[in-house]
Structure formats: structure tokens, C-alpha cells
Scaffold this motif. Structure first.
Motif, PDB file in Angstrom:
ATOM      1  N   GLN A 193      14.528  45.988  61.401  1.00 17.79           N
ATOM      2  CA  GLN A 193      14.873  46.236  60.002  1.00 17.79           C
ATOM      3  C   GLN A 193      16.143  45.471  59.645  1.00 17.79           C
ATOM      4  O   GLN A 193      17.126  45.517  60.373  1.00 17.79           O
ATOM      5  CB  GLN A 193      15.086  47.740  59.783  1.00 17.79           C
ATOM      6  CG  GLN A 193      13.885  48.594  60.139  1.00 17.79           C
ATOM      7  CD  GLN A 193      12.787  48.499  59.100  1.00 17.79           C
ATOM      8  OE1 GLN A 193      13.020  48.088  57.981  1.00 17.79           O
ATOM      9  NE2 GLN A 193      11.588  48.883  59.490  1.00 17.79           N
ATOM     10  N   HIS A 194      16.083  44.751  58.520  1.00 18.75           N
ATOM     11  CA  HIS A 194      17.276  44.088  58.015  1.00 18.75           C
ATOM     12  C   HIS A 194      17.947  44.985  56.987  1.00 18.75           C
ATOM     13  O   HIS A 194      17.299  45.742  56.271  1.00 18.75           O
ATOM     14  CB  HIS A 194      16.907  42.749  57.372  1.00 18.75           C
ATOM     15  CG  HIS A 194      16.501  41.694  58.369  1.00 18.75           C
ATOM     16  ND1 HIS A 194      17.393  41.109  59.230  1.00 18.75           N
ATOM     17  CD2 HIS A 194      15.288  41.142  58.634  1.00 18.75           C
ATOM     18  CE1 HIS A 194      16.753  40.229  59.976  1.00 18.75           C
ATOM     19  NE2 HIS A 194      15.472  40.235  59.636  1.00 18.75           N
ATOM     20  N   ALA A 203      14.293  39.001  52.246  1.00 21.66           N
ATOM     21  CA  ALA A 203      13.353  40.119  52.146  1.00 21.66           C
ATOM     22  C   ALA A 203      13.013  40.472  50.705  1.00 21.66           C
ATOM     23  O   ALA A 203      11.986  41.125  50.465  1.00 21.66           O
ATOM     24  CB  ALA A 203      13.921  41.338  52.863  1.00 21.66           C
ATOM     25  N   ALA A 214       5.816  36.069  54.196  1.00 23.02           N
ATOM     26  CA  ALA A 214       7.161  36.249  53.631  1.00 23.02           C
ATOM     27  C   ALA A 214       7.937  34.943  53.684  1.00 23.02           C
ATOM     28  O   ALA A 214       7.644  34.045  54.485  1.00 23.02           O
ATOM     29  CB  ALA A 214       7.908  37.337  54.400  1.00 23.02           C
ATOM     30  N   THR A 270      16.448  51.828  55.164  1.00 25.08           N
ATOM     31  CA  THR A 270      15.727  50.770  54.463  1.00 25.08           C
ATOM     32  C   THR A 270      14.724  51.347  53.481  1.00 25.08           C
ATOM     33  O   THR A 270      14.559  50.836  52.365  1.00 25.08           O
ATOM     34  CB  THR A 270      15.013  49.863  55.482  1.00 25.08           C
ATOM     35  OG1 THR A 270      15.966  49.328  56.398  1.00 25.08           O
ATOM     36  CG2 THR A 270      14.283  48.727  54.799  1.00 25.08           C
ATOM     37  N   ARG A 277      13.942  50.782  49.316  1.00 27.40           N
ATOM     38  CA  ARG A 277      12.750  49.942  49.180  1.00 27.40           C
ATOM     39  C   ARG A 277      12.362  49.726  47.721  1.00 27.40           C
ATOM     40  O   ARG A 277      12.029  48.608  47.308  1.00 27.40           O
ATOM     41  CB  ARG A 277      11.586  50.554  49.956  1.00 27.40           C
ATOM     42  CG  ARG A 277      10.379  49.607  50.073  1.00 27.40           C
ATOM     43  CD  ARG A 277       9.301  50.201  50.964  1.00 27.40           C
ATOM     44  NE  ARG A 277       9.815  50.520  52.286  1.00 27.40           N
ATOM     45  CZ  ARG A 277       9.987  49.633  53.259  1.00 27.40           C
ATOM     46  NH1 ARG A 277       9.701  48.362  53.025  1.00 27.40           N
ATOM     47  NH2 ARG A 277      10.441  50.005  54.430  1.00 27.40           N
ATOM     48  N   ASP A 317      14.714  47.239  46.076  1.00 36.23           N
ATOM     49  CA  ASP A 317      14.425  45.870  46.510  1.00 36.23           C
ATOM     50  C   ASP A 317      13.144  45.353  45.883  1.00 36.23           C
ATOM     51  O   ASP A 317      13.045  44.184  45.487  1.00 36.23           O
ATOM     52  CB  ASP A 317      14.314  45.814  48.040  1.00 36.23           C
ATOM     53  CG  ASP A 317      15.667  45.654  48.725  1.00 36.23           C
ATOM     54  OD1 ASP A 317      16.679  45.596  48.006  1.00 36.23           O
ATOM     55  OD2 ASP A 317      15.701  45.592  49.970  1.00 36.23           O
ATOM     56  N   THR A 346      12.607  42.072  43.519  1.00 39.87           N
ATOM     57  CA  THR A 346      11.622  41.026  43.771  1.00 39.87           C
ATOM     58  C   THR A 346      10.819  40.723  42.509  1.00 39.87           C
ATOM     59  O   THR A 346      10.590  39.552  42.156  1.00 39.87           O
ATOM     60  CB  THR A 346      10.673  41.445  44.902  1.00 39.87           C
ATOM     61  OG1 THR A 346      11.432  41.709  46.088  1.00 39.87           O
ATOM     62  CG2 THR A 346       9.649  40.364  45.190  1.00 39.87           C
TER      63      THR A 346
END
Length: 692
Positions: free
Chosen positions: A3-4, A56, A95, A234, A238, A241, A245
Motif C-alpha cells: 500500500q502506498h 495511484a 495503472a 488507505t 479511497r 483519491d 482521479t
């Protein structure tokens, strides 16, 4: 999959409240033609964490399954060395890649090279893609980009600007697309990036740790939560993020439709002209950034706010004329040029737009203008650059000094003497081949540079032709008369390359009252300042020791950071007694330390003094004993004798004899003569320090 750290969890990277770093990263992913981002900041400011998290949140890309070069299947003009691909070729979605370039990477690793296994086993010449091919349509990240060798930085920036790479080597000719977002991070304390290279980055931001305790506590709180349970942390971010995106994807689609009117374009040109940036790269980058910012904000036309925010990201690092100029952008001037009103509408078709108007004058004749509102991005990043000189010419002329300053008054104990304008010193190089760290001064055996031969070994850049020739001579003894060549470990040959190395120049400067009284500190400071500018371009290390009063002080540890060096030099006081022995012994300590850190770095000690040790009854005797100690290190030394007047004791001459150093009389202690002495002795004396 590990996980980043989530991008949205980084303080200042929330979609609706992006700070300069977050906004610069997002804008350059919306419009990669901006040219990438350089992030400058002290250690521990989440530079690397933020960059690694960026990949990501970027929309995924479609690629051919059998394509190592990741061309876009929807682009009919895209070609790949692995192609062409039929209409029914398998396509899959993946990705965006984050490709990290190590500081110690070789040119072959970056550009690609021959596939050694197929070349040696099957005799086939086949190209193996490098990091630039892998980064196509993704992110190329260089941590500590300021420590990357100059020719690799040039290569990366050229590829980013051209969007393609051409490889011509060892019978291989390959051309492939290389469009990527280039992101570099650096700590200025570890050395600066050359101004010419700095200018090639589209945007530059500077980051610092927050000073507010509540914000610092929040950063620690989030980090500890992530370390405790990365998956749960994370998942918490989510949705944020994912929305980011979607907004990036929407902004990309909108960016091609955003209108950059002639009025807006003229305003951008007026801003760039007002800040006296060289060339037109700043205008192009600012225009592209303003369009990307308008698309990010959901607008269909570039506004004043877009231009202002774009200028704050694209111009600060292009304003500098030399490495010592203070970075930053005058926001008051920016607001004056932009004016307080919104941009006027586009003039009717067929009618030329009005000339850009200057801001109204105030009562005192100065240009007026009100600052922009608080929510339009008034935070100003800082950076530096000097695009005025040829990036491929390290000997390009430095700025010439203006008229000589008026003589300074006699200085009392502890007073500060300033330096005159720096100038371009002569270049003399070390004779023979050294083995020091990569630089731009002396000839040396290096990992990069032109190939001058080959030697046996298994580490380094493989010399394929010499390896095959060595193996060919052994084939009869190995029972081979035809077929594949039997290559063994003892046949391996690596290339011997000739490049350039850096040197260490350590100044040991008498800052006592006698030096100040004779106004020598101005000349000495000017020489050191000029040498720092030259060292900055050529990757030398420079250190400065001063002795005055009762002791000596290392005011500048050996460093590549010219900003810190210039600041220390400017603050250097003069006055008091002359503890010459303490200065020499401090030089011994520094040189011992540097030799342990890097035995290959060849030093030159420059002692600037009149030789009149005055810190006690036995000061002269102690100074000579200290000089004998320095001579025992076999360090090449130059003594600059500042003694003047009809009655001369000749102590500096005696000091030079004990040090086995060359003595230079006071007539040669001008700024130009002092720097020339450093250069000439680097060339003439350092060759005898163990270079084979």
C-alpha cells in the motif's frame, strides 16, 4: 501489493485545497507538455511520499499486451519498435507507472542497450529498452536530482521536451516515444541544480514543514495511523483519491477546449517581460499552465486568476542571473502588471486587440495595483535558474563586474568587509587521469564519458566487442571451431571511459586586523566568491577556514551548496590577532575528514596570510610546527603572502618553505591573481598526488 500512502492524505493535497506542490503535480499531469516539476525543500517534508502517491490517482492507460514501449492503441500515429500491431492485437488496461531513476544509473540503463544474453548466446543484435521507454505515458521520478550527473539530467530533459528518444550505439538504431511527466526532488543543502537545467523544468515549487503545532501533530497522527494499518488507512481515503482521479480525467478532456484568448496571451507576455526572464520558454510554460489551471477549475477560458497562479509556479526559478541571487517572485509587481480588473473580453473578429495597458501610476509615480483576492493562489513558491548561458558550455562567460567599488574605510576589530562583484576565473585542469568524483574540471577515469579502452572485469559498462574478441581467441582451446561463441567469465571486458572529476579547494584565510587594515579581505572574498561560482558549475567542493583572535573556525565545511557558501562568506568578519597555527591545524582536521570520506578527492590548500602570527610569545614557532604537520600530509599547498610595507619579516616565505608550498607575493593577491593561483596549482601540483 504494498500500500502506498494516499495522495489525498498528504497535508496540502486535498482536491479542493491543493498547496503549491500538490497543484503543480496535478497541473503537469493534466498537461504533460508543461515540462515537469522540480520540488525543492528541506529533508522530511514528504516530497518523495507525495510523488509516489501521485501515480495511484492518475487515470489508467490502455496498452498493447505485447508492447514494451506502451504506445497508445487509440493513436493511429503512434509507432513502436515492437510493432506494428494488428487490429485484433490484445489490449489491456493498467495503472500508470511510476519509474524511479536511481542517482547512480548509467546511460545504458536510462536509454537502453543491447540484449546481452541474445547477443552472446545467439549472436543477435537486439535492443533492450531502458527506463525512458518504461516511463512512456507515465511518471519518471528522480529523487535527489541535484546529485544526478549533468549529462544524464540533460538527457532526461531533452527527452521530456522532444517526447522521443533516439538511440545510436553498437550497431543499434532505435527511435521510440518517451512522453512522461518528469518530477525531480532535491534538498538545496546538498547542492544546487545548474541554472540552465533548472530552467528546463516547467514548474518549480519549494516546500517546508509546517510551523503550526496543530498541523505538525496532524501529520504525525496520519503517519502513525498509516504505519499501524496501511490497508485500513488507505481505504479511509479511497473515495477522496477516486474523486481526484475523476477530476483529473475531466480536466484533461476540458483542457483541449479551454480558450486562451489573445488578450490573455498578451497579458502573459507582459508578465514575463516585466520579470525580465530570458527566452520564450517562460511564456510557453506559463500559457500551458494557465490553460491547465483553468481546466482544473472547471473554466472554459483562461482568466486573470489562472495567469497569476501559473506565473507563481513557472517564473520564480527563471528570474535569477547567477547562483547567489535570492530566489522568489515579487508578488506586488505581479499584481501591478496583472492589474485589479478581470481580463477584458476578446475583441470582435477582424480587429486587433488593444495594446496591453500598464498599471495606473500612483501619486509618487510608481505603478499601482491592488493584490488579488485571498483565494486565488497567492502562496508563492521559490526556486532559481539562469537560462542566459549555454547549458552545454561550462566555460560560458560569467556576469562581468560593474565599476569597482569605492575603497572601504579602515576596518576595526570584528568588522565585516564585503566582496566585490564576482568574475569569471581562468580554467586550468589537473594533468593526467584522476579517479575522483564526477565533475566538470579535470580529466579522470569515470563511469561516464567517452570510451577510451577496455579492461578485464565484471563490474561497469560491458564492452561487447572486446569481450567477443577475447572469447574468440580462446575458442580453439575450448574445442569450438564453429557455431555459437563460448563466452566465459574470464572473457568479460568492461569499458574504460574518460570523463571529468571534481576537486576540493580549501581556503585557510587570515581574517585578523592586519588583513582588514590593508583591505585584503575584499580581494580574498571576491576570489573565493568567483571560485564558488566556478565550482558550482564544475561540481567542485569548496571549504573555508578563517583564523582571527584566539582561534580558527571552519565557517564553511566542504560543500557544493553555493548559496550557503555565499552567505557565510558575506558574513565573514575581520579583526583581532593572528592565530596562524590554529588555522593550519584546523585545516589538517578538515583534510583528514575529507580523505576518510572520499580518498579519491584530490585537495588543494590555499593559505592566505601575511605570516605574522601574533597570538602569543611563541606564536611563530607554533605556526612552523603546525606547518610541518601539514607538510607531512603531502597536501599540495599555496601560500598567498599579503605582507606589505618597507619592513618585511618574510614569515610567509618561511611558512611556504616549511609547507613545501609555492609562495606568491602580495602583488599577485588580487582577486584575479588569487583565483589564477588556485587554478594553476591545481594543474601543476596535484598530478603528483598518486594518480597513475
Amino acid at each position: 501489493m504494498p500500500q502506498h500512502y494516499p495522495f489525498s492524505a498528504v497535508l496540502g493535497c486535498e482536491a479542493d485545497a491543493l498547496d503549491d506542490m500538490g497543484l503543480a503535480l496535478v497541473l503537469t499531469t493534466i498537461t504533460p507538455e508543461i515540462g515537469g516539476v522540480l520540488v525543492r525543500g528541506e529533508k522530511g517534508t514528504a516530497k518523495s511520499t507525495t510523488v509516489r502517491a501521485l501515480a495511484a490517482v492518475l487515470p489508467p492507460v490502455e496498452v498493447y499486451a505485447a508492447d514494451r514501449f506502451s504506445i497508445d492503441p487509440d493513436d493511429p500515429a503512434a509507432t513502436s519498435p515492437d510493432g506494428p500491431f494488428a487490429g485484433d492485437a490484445e489490449v489491456h488496461t493498467r495503472a500508470v507507472r511510476l519509474v524511479e531513476l536511481p542517482v547512480g544509473a548509467t546511460e545504458d540503463r536510462v536509454l537502453g542497450s543491447l540484449h546481452l544474453e541474445r547477443a552472446l548466446s545467439h549472436g543477435k543484435v537486439e535492443y533492450e529498452p531502458g527506463l525512458l521507454a518504461r516511463a512512456h505515458r507515465g511518471i519518471l521520478y528522480v529523487d535527489e536530482v541535484n546529485l544526478l550527473h549533468d549529462h544524464l539530467v540533460d538527457l532526461l530533459l531533452d527527452a521530456a521536451a522532444m517526447g522521443q528518444v533516439t538511440v545510436e550505439r553498437d550497431g543499434v538504431s532505435v527511435e521510440h516515444a518517451a512522453r512522461f511527466v518528469l518530477i525531480g526532488t532535491m534538498n538545496p543543502e546538498e547542492g544546487e541544480l545548474r541554472p540552465q537545467l533548472l530552467d528546463r523544468f516547467g514548474l518549480t515549487v519549494e516546500v517546508a514543514a509546517p510551523r503550526e503545532p496543530s498541523l505538525r501533530a496532524e501529520v504525525v497522527r496520519r503517519r502513525m495511523a498509516y504505519d499501524g494499518d496501511p490497508a485500513a488507512f488507505t481505504e479511509r481515503y479511497r473515495d477522496l483519491d477516486r474523486s481526484l482521479t475523476e477530476r483529473i480525467e475531466s480536466a484533461r478532456e476540458r483542457a483541449v477546449k479551454v480558450r486562451l484568448t489573445d488578450v490573455a496571451l498578451l497579458k502573459i507576455a507582459e508578465v514575463c517581460a516585466a520579470f525580465e526572464v530570458d527566452g520564450l520558454r517562460a511564456d510557453v510554460v506559463t500559457a500551458r499552465t494557465a490553460v491547465a489551471h483553468a481546466a482544473w477549475a472547471g473554466r472554459d477560458e483562461v482568466t486573470r486568476k489562472d495567469i497569476r497562479r501559473a506565473a507563481l509556479l513557472s517564473l520564480p526559478h527563471r528570474r535569477r542571473r547567477n547562483p547567489f541571487d535570492a530566489p522568489g517572485l515579487d508578488e506586488d509587481l505581479l499584481d501591478q502588471v496583472l492589474g485589479d480588473d478581470e481580463l477584458p473580453p476578446e475583441p470582435p473578429e477582424g480587429r486587433a486587440p488593444d495594446e496591453p495597458t500598464r498599471p495606473p501610476a500612483t501619486d509618487d509615480g510608481a505603478e499601482g495595483g491592488l493584490p488579488d483576492d485571498a483565494d486565488d493562489g497567492s502562496d508563492s513558491p521559490v526556486g532559481e535558474s539562469d537560462p542566459s548561458r549555454d547549458p552545454d558550455d561550462p566555460d560560458a562567460e560569467l556576469p562581468r563586474p560593474g565599476p569597482a567599488p569605492a575603497p572601504a574605510p579602515e576596518q576595526g576589530p570584528g568588522s565585516v568587509v564585503g566582496a566585490a562583484a564576482a568574475y569569471r576565473p581562468r580554467l586550468l585542469t589537473v594533468q593526467g587521469l584522476g579517479e575522483g568524483a564526477a565533475g566538470r574540471r579535470s580529466r579522470a577515469l569515470a563511469r561516464t564519458g567517452r570510451r577510451v579502452g577496455a579492461t578485464r572485469g565484471d563490474s561497469g559498462s560491458l564492452h561487447l566487442v572486446e569481450t567477443l574478441l577475447a572469447a574468440a581467441g580462446q575458442q580453439p582451446a575450448r574445442g569450438r571451431t564453429s557455431g555459437r561463441v563460448d563466452v566465459r567469465a574470464e572473457d568479460l571486458r568492461v569499458a574504460v571511459r574518460e570523463g571529468r572529476e571534481a576537486n576540493l579547494v580549501l581556503f585557510c584565510v587570515d581574517a585578523s586586523g592586519s588583513m582588514a587594515a590593508r583591505r585584503r579581505m575584499t580581494q580574498v572574498k571576491t576570489a573565493v566568491l568567483s571560485l564558488l561560482m566556478d565550482a558550482y558549475r564544475r561540481r567542485d567542493k569548496v571549504g573555508l577556514i578563517t583564523f582571527r583572535g584566539q582561534d580558527a573556525e571552519l565557517v564553511l565545511p566542504p560543500t557544493h551548496s553555493v548559496e550557503i557558501a555565499a552567505a557565510r562568506l558575506e558574513e565573514l568578519p575581520a579583526g583581532g590577532r593572528t592565530p596562524l597555527a590554529a588555522g593550519l591545524l584546523e585545516a589538517v582536521k578538515v583534510l583528514h575528514r575529507e580523505r576518510l570520506r572520499d580518498p579519491r578527492l584530490r585537495p588543494l590548500l590555499v593559505v592566505v596570510t601575511d605570516g605574522r602570527a601574533t597570538d602569543g610569545a611563541d606564536a611563530v614557532a607554533r605556526s612552523m610546527r603546525a606547518a610541518e604537520h601539514v607538510a607531512g600530509l603531502r597536501i599540495t599547498t599555496v601560500v598567498i603572502d599579503s605582507e606589505v610595507g618597507p619592513l618585511r619579516l618574510g614569515l610567509a616565505v618561511r611558512l611556504a618553505e616549511v609547507l613545501s608550498a609555492e609562495h606568491l607575493p602580495v602583488a599577485e593577491v588580487s582577486a584575479e591573481a588569487l583565483t589564477g593561483a588556485v587554478r594553476s596549482h591545481t594543474a601543476l601540483n596535484l598530478f603528483g598526488q598518486g594518480v597513475a
